[in-house]
Design an enzyme around this catalytic site. Structure first.
Site, PDB file in Angstrom:
ATOM      1  N   GLU A  27       0.930  -1.480   0.133  1.00  0.00           N
ATOM      2  CA  GLU A  27       0.266  -0.371   0.169  1.00  0.00           C
ATOM      3  C   GLU A  27       0.934   1.019  -0.491  1.00  0.00           C
ATOM      4  O   GLU A  27       1.748   1.467   0.208  1.00  0.00           O
ATOM      5  CB  GLU A  27      -0.783   0.004   0.870  1.00  0.00           C
ATOM      6  CG  GLU A  27      -0.421  -0.042   2.381  1.00  0.00           C
ATOM      7  CD  GLU A  27      -1.224   0.360   3.666  1.00  0.00           C
ATOM      8  OE1 GLU A  27      -1.606   2.129   3.696  1.00  0.00           O
ATOM      9  OE2 GLU A  27      -1.272   0.391   4.826  1.00  0.00           O
ATOM     10  N   LYS A 161      -3.294  -2.351  16.010  1.00  0.00           N
ATOM     11  CA  LYS A 161      -3.321  -1.576  16.835  1.00  0.00           C
ATOM     12  C   LYS A 161      -4.426  -1.207  17.718  1.00  0.00           C
ATOM     13  O   LYS A 161      -5.404  -0.661  18.034  1.00  0.00           O
ATOM     14  CB  LYS A 161      -2.973  -0.028  15.936  1.00  0.00           C
ATOM     15  CG  LYS A 161      -1.193  -0.114  15.746  1.00  0.00           C
ATOM     16  CD  LYS A 161      -1.439   1.422  15.215  1.00  0.00           C
ATOM     17  CE  LYS A 161       0.206   1.329  15.115  1.00  0.00           C
ATOM     18  NZ  LYS A 161       0.282   2.190  13.591  1.00  0.00           N
TER      19      LYS A 161
HETATM   20  N1  PSU Z   1      -3.267   1.307  10.529  1.00  0.00           N
HETATM   21  C1  PSU Z   1      -1.704   1.394  10.687  1.00  0.00           C
HETATM   22  N2  PSU Z   1      -0.921   2.301   9.942  1.00  0.00           N
HETATM   23  C2  PSU Z   1      -1.303   2.882   8.839  1.00  0.00           C
HETATM   24  C3  PSU Z   1      -2.830   2.579   8.494  1.00  0.00           C
HETATM   25  C4  PSU Z   1      -3.554   1.797   9.816  1.00  0.00           C
HETATM   26  O1  PSU Z   1      -1.270   1.391  11.931  1.00  0.00           O
HETATM   27  O2  PSU Z   1      -1.194   3.650   7.938  1.00  0.00           O
HETATM   28  C5  PSU Z   1      -3.230   2.995   7.215  1.00  0.00           C
HETATM   29  C6  PSU Z   1      -3.290   2.261   6.339  1.00  0.00           C
HETATM   30  O3  PSU Z   1      -3.165   2.506   4.789  1.00  0.00           O
HETATM   31  C7  PSU Z   1      -5.596   2.082   6.211  1.00  0.00           C
HETATM   32  C8  PSU Z   1      -6.229   2.716   7.080  1.00  0.00           C
HETATM   33  O4  PSU Z   1      -5.910   0.774   5.945  1.00  0.00           O
HETATM   34  O5  PSU Z   1      -5.107   3.876   7.379  1.00  0.00           O
HETATM   35  C9  PSU Z   1      -7.311   3.040   7.774  1.00  0.00           C
HETATM   36  O6  PSU Z   1      -7.621   4.102   7.765  1.00  0.00           O
HETATM   37  P1  PSU Z   1      -9.634   4.361   7.940  1.00  0.00           P
HETATM   38  O7  PSU Z   1      -9.382   3.799   9.725  1.00  0.00           O
HETATM   39  O8  PSU Z   1      -9.284   5.159   7.730  1.00  0.00           O
HETATM   40  O9  PSU Z   1     -10.422   3.216   7.325  1.00  0.00           O
END
Ligand code: PSU
Ligand code: MN
Length: 305
Positions: A27, A161
């Site tokens: 990603e 996390k």
């Molecule tokens: N969690 C992490 N590092 C990240 C992300 C999530 O520990 O970089 C990023 C990933 O790209 C994930 C996105 O798909 O954040 C999720 O965002 P949201 O919670 O807005 O869906």
């Protein structure tokens, strides 16, 4: 109808496709919104190299001027790592960005879609999005979870996390029928910590079993991917107890500043980085690299079958 999607393969990915080699998707939101410059570019390069060293070929996904890039050239990666205000693309806005000539980084959800388009079955990242704390009020549930339910890509992450409500995240994955597989242990790993108090629903000890399970689901015509939860190497973990107050502080700042929607996750990641004086980043780097190596093994197992 001709395809509306302009796809640009990097030279390396184009060659790998010709030769039928194992590919691993990566990603780009982790580069633009997950880590600060210049470490983001260094880490992205390192992770790509880890995949090569493990015998597969990396394909970092991003959108540049309306084209879907499957694999980034070195200069493109450098550009993206320094660019300001890059869109964070998920399922809802990915097509709009392509259609309007925009530029954006792909989250887990968007990277899974991109991987499917490019015929790539395995994807390595750090952490997935999930159910946020307080979701019973905010309804903040990442589109990553729903993507796992419908797009057939195996995602290797280090669990969820502690900025998330991990039990609720596991509940949604179960409701959505997503196999959650801990690699080599029973406990569901918790990103910075190798273990948590929660059991993973499934456990597998080999890349070969994970690949077989992916392919069995495809044969059964069950849509959706798998989440492989790969624990951080023990010597690199940060005890959950140490991080808990920092996460609580970041969370209460987010609430106080009314941070909502897609800004929530980047805000929390940035504050935790600052509040740990960058220590959270070392662990983050170690676990992404570890996931890249496992993903490379899984991708090769899929090819030999
Ligand atoms: N969690 C992490 N590092 C990240 C992300 C999530 O520990 O970089 C990023 C990933 O790209 C994930 C996105 O798909 O954040 C999720 O965002 P949201 O919670 O807005 O869906
Ligand atoms: Mn969200």
């Amino acid at each position: 109808m001709t395809s509306m999607i302009t796809i640009k393969y990097s030279a390396e990915v184009a060659e790998a496709r010709k030769q039928g080699r194992a590919l691993v998707a990566l990603e780009s939101t982790i580069i633009t919104h997950g880590m600060p410059y210049p470490q983001n570019v260094e880490v992205a390069r390192q992770v790509e190299q880890d995949i090569r060293d493990a015998g597969a070929v990396p394909a970092t996904m991003a959108v540049r001027n309306g084209a879907l890039h499957v694999g980034l050239e070195d200069s493109e990666l450098q550009d993206l790592g320094q660019a300001k205000g890059v869109a964070k693309l998920s399922r809802a806005d990915f097509a709009a960005c392509l259609a309007t000539g925009g530029t954006g980084a792909t989250t887990v959800a968007a990277t899974m879609i991109a991987a499917r388009i490019a015929g790539i079955s395995v994807f390595a990242t750090g952490g997935i999005g999930g159910v946020h704390k307080g979701a019973e009020q905010s309804f903040d549930i990442s589109a990553d979870l729903l993507e796992l339910a419908q797009t057939s890509v195996t995602v290797v992450a280090a669990g969820a996390k502690a900025i998330l409500d991990v039990p609720k995240t596991l509940e949604v994955l179960e409701t959505q029928g997503v196999p959650v597989i801990a690699y080599g242990q029973d406990s569901f790993p918790a990103f910075w910590s190798a273990t948590s108090d929660l059991m993973a629903p499934l456990r597998m000890d080999t890349a070969s079993d994970i690949a077989k399970s992916h392919m069995t689901r495809q044969d059964m015509k069950v849509p959706g991917g798998q989440l492989v939860a790969n624990p951080i190497p023990i010597d690199m973990q940060i005890p959950a107890k140490e991080l808990a107050p920092i996460i609580a502080q970041a969370q209460s700042e987010a609430d106080a500043q009314n941070i909502v929607g897609k800004a929530v996750t980047p805000f929390l990641l940035q504050r935790i980085f600052e509040l740990t004086n960058g220590r959270s980043l070392d662990a983050n780097i170690a676990l992404v690299r570890n996931n890249a190596r496992l993903a490379a093994k899984i991708a090769q197992e899929m090819i030999t079958r």
